[in-house]
Design a protein around this motif. Structure first.
Motif, PDB file in Angstrom:
ATOM      1  N   UNK A 187      -9.684  -3.621  -0.272  1.00  0.00           N
ATOM      2  CA  UNK A 187      -8.292  -3.276  -0.622  1.00  0.00           C
ATOM      3  C   UNK A 187      -7.333  -3.538   0.539  1.00  0.00           C
ATOM      4  N   UNK A 188      -6.111  -3.947   0.206  1.00  0.00           N
ATOM      5  CA  UNK A 188      -5.054  -4.135   1.197  1.00  0.00           C
ATOM      6  C   UNK A 188      -3.822  -3.355   0.752  1.00  0.00           C
TER       7      UNK A 188
ATOM      8  N   UNK B 132      -0.384  -2.050  -3.579  1.00  0.00           N
ATOM      9  CA  UNK B 132      -1.838  -1.921  -3.454  1.00  0.00           C
ATOM     10  C   UNK B 132      -2.509  -3.089  -4.163  1.00  0.00           C
ATOM     11  N   UNK B 133      -3.345  -3.815  -3.436  1.00  0.00           N
ATOM     12  CA  UNK B 133      -4.009  -4.984  -4.001  1.00  0.00           C
ATOM     13  C   UNK B 133      -5.501  -4.923  -3.709  1.00  0.00           C
ATOM     14  N   UNK B 134      -6.323  -5.146  -4.740  1.00  0.00           N
ATOM     15  CA  UNK B 134      -7.767  -5.104  -4.557  1.00  0.00           C
ATOM     16  C   UNK B 134      -8.447  -5.802  -5.731  1.00  0.00           C
TER      17      UNK B 134
ATOM     18  N   UNK C 282       1.874  -1.148  -7.991  1.00  0.00           N
ATOM     19  CA  UNK C 282       2.986  -0.636  -7.197  1.00  0.00           C
ATOM     20  C   UNK C 282       3.138   0.858  -7.488  1.00  0.00           C
ATOM     21  N   UNK C 283       3.054   1.676  -6.442  1.00  0.00           N
ATOM     22  CA  UNK C 283       3.227   3.122  -6.574  1.00  0.00           C
ATOM     23  C   UNK C 283       4.542   3.491  -5.887  1.00  0.00           C
ATOM     24  N   UNK C 284       5.491   4.052  -6.637  1.00  0.00           N
ATOM     25  CA  UNK C 284       6.808   4.380  -6.083  1.00  0.00           C
ATOM     26  C   UNK C 284       7.072   5.874  -6.208  1.00  0.00           C
ATOM     27  N   UNK C 285       7.891   6.390  -5.275  1.00  0.00           N
ATOM     28  CA  UNK C 285       8.251   7.803  -5.300  1.00  0.00           C
ATOM     29  C   UNK C 285       9.191   8.129  -4.155  1.00  0.00           C
TER      30      UNK C 285
END
Length: 304
Positions: A206-207, A268-270, A287-290
């Motif tokens: 994961x990166x 997040x890429x995996x 994509x995790x946003x907050x």
């Protein structure tokens, strides 16, 4: 003789009809399906998920079309939809021609895309009730090259009970500046991986990239190897990321002015690794946003 000729013709016709009826019965017995008889039928399954984003899933559907008739079926195209527990999750068309030979089957692989929002809502609802499978319905309207028995279209459908697949989930739990240096500093990112499927999944190599406020790519990093999450479980992992001092100072200034209302974004890429063929070698680009204040809520929930 003239009076006997019509009788002979009648007898021959009757014999041909009886022979045809017996032949049809024998053909039907040898070739008919217990469910659909001599009507063409379909079977559908999920082939493989190729890519998962935060909003869509790219996958292939495997469709088997069986033709038990003594004539071949030429199909121009077909429109289809797939429902899960009555909710339409895929609706598309297959525009390539198909030729299904007499008493033969053809397997078609169809690329499809479904919206995660619909799948997640239905999956969460079933999971709350303790269900680990769902009712899937496939229906296709096949347009024929040539009319058959006066019809130029054939509608085929299928109902099947299949597993309720749940998508692995990634959340930011916290991040802290651990090593302060003049050139580059290190940020320790805490991620929560959740796997709601009965089988384990692994995230391979994961990166990560984190943006904070207007500061894009504030921190980034990668982890070599696999991160394993057992079935029906969640795990929290600490991920070290590097951040340049200039970017850190700009981000700190925004935190001072905006406080914890400042937005953050995790890219997040995996690639997924799993014994389940559907998830095996699936690319994940999420994509995790907050906002920073959301992390306080997450930490409080974890502490309960």
């Amino acid at each position: 003789m003239k009076n006997r000729k019509p009788l002979i013709i009648l007898v021959v016709v009757i014999v041909l009809i009886v022979a045809g009826w017996i032949g049809w019965k024998a053909y039907r017995k040898d070739n008919a399906n217990p469910v659909s008889g001599l009507k063409p039928r379909v079977e559908m399954g999920i082939g493989h998920i190729s890519n998962i984003t935060d909003s869509t899933i790219d996958l292939s559907l495997k469709l088997l079309v069986h033709n038990p008739l003594p004539v071949e079926l030429g199909i121009k195209r077909f429109d289809y939809f797939v429902q899960m527990n009555g909710v339409t999750i895929v609706e598309d068309e297959y525009a390539k021609p198909l030729l299904i030979k007499s008493r033969d089957s053809t397997v078609v692989s169809m690329p499809a895309q479904l919206k995660i929002k619909k799948l997640k809502a239905e999956g969460d609802s079933e999971a709350k009730q303790g269900e680990d499978s769902a009712d899937y319905h496939f229906e296709g309207r096949f347009t024929l090259n040539k009319p058959f028995l006066g019809k130029d279209t054939v509608t085929l459908d299928m109902d099947k009970r299949l597993p309720l697949y749940r998508l692995p989930k990634v959340e930011i739990v916290d991040f802290d500046l651990t090593k302060f240096r003049l050139g580059k500093s290190e940020v320790m990112l805490q991620l929560k991986f959740s796997n709601q499927n009965p089988f384990p999944v692994q995230f391979e190599d994961p990166s990560y990239v984190v943006s904070l406020g207007t500061q894009e790519r504030l921190a980034e990093g990668s982890v070599k190897g696999t991160t394993k999450v057992k079935g029906k479980s969640s795990e929290i992992y600490q991920i070290p990321l590097t951040v340049e001092m200039g970017k850190l100072l700009k981000a700190a200034g925004q935190v001072v002015t905006k406080g914890k209302s400042i937005p953050f974004t995790l890219y997040f890429k995996t690639k997924l690794v799993s014994d389940n063929d559907i998830f095996k070698k699936s690319d994940v680009n999420v994509i995790v946003a907050g906002e920073l204040k959301d992390l306080d809520t997450v930490k409080k929930n974890l502490a309960k």
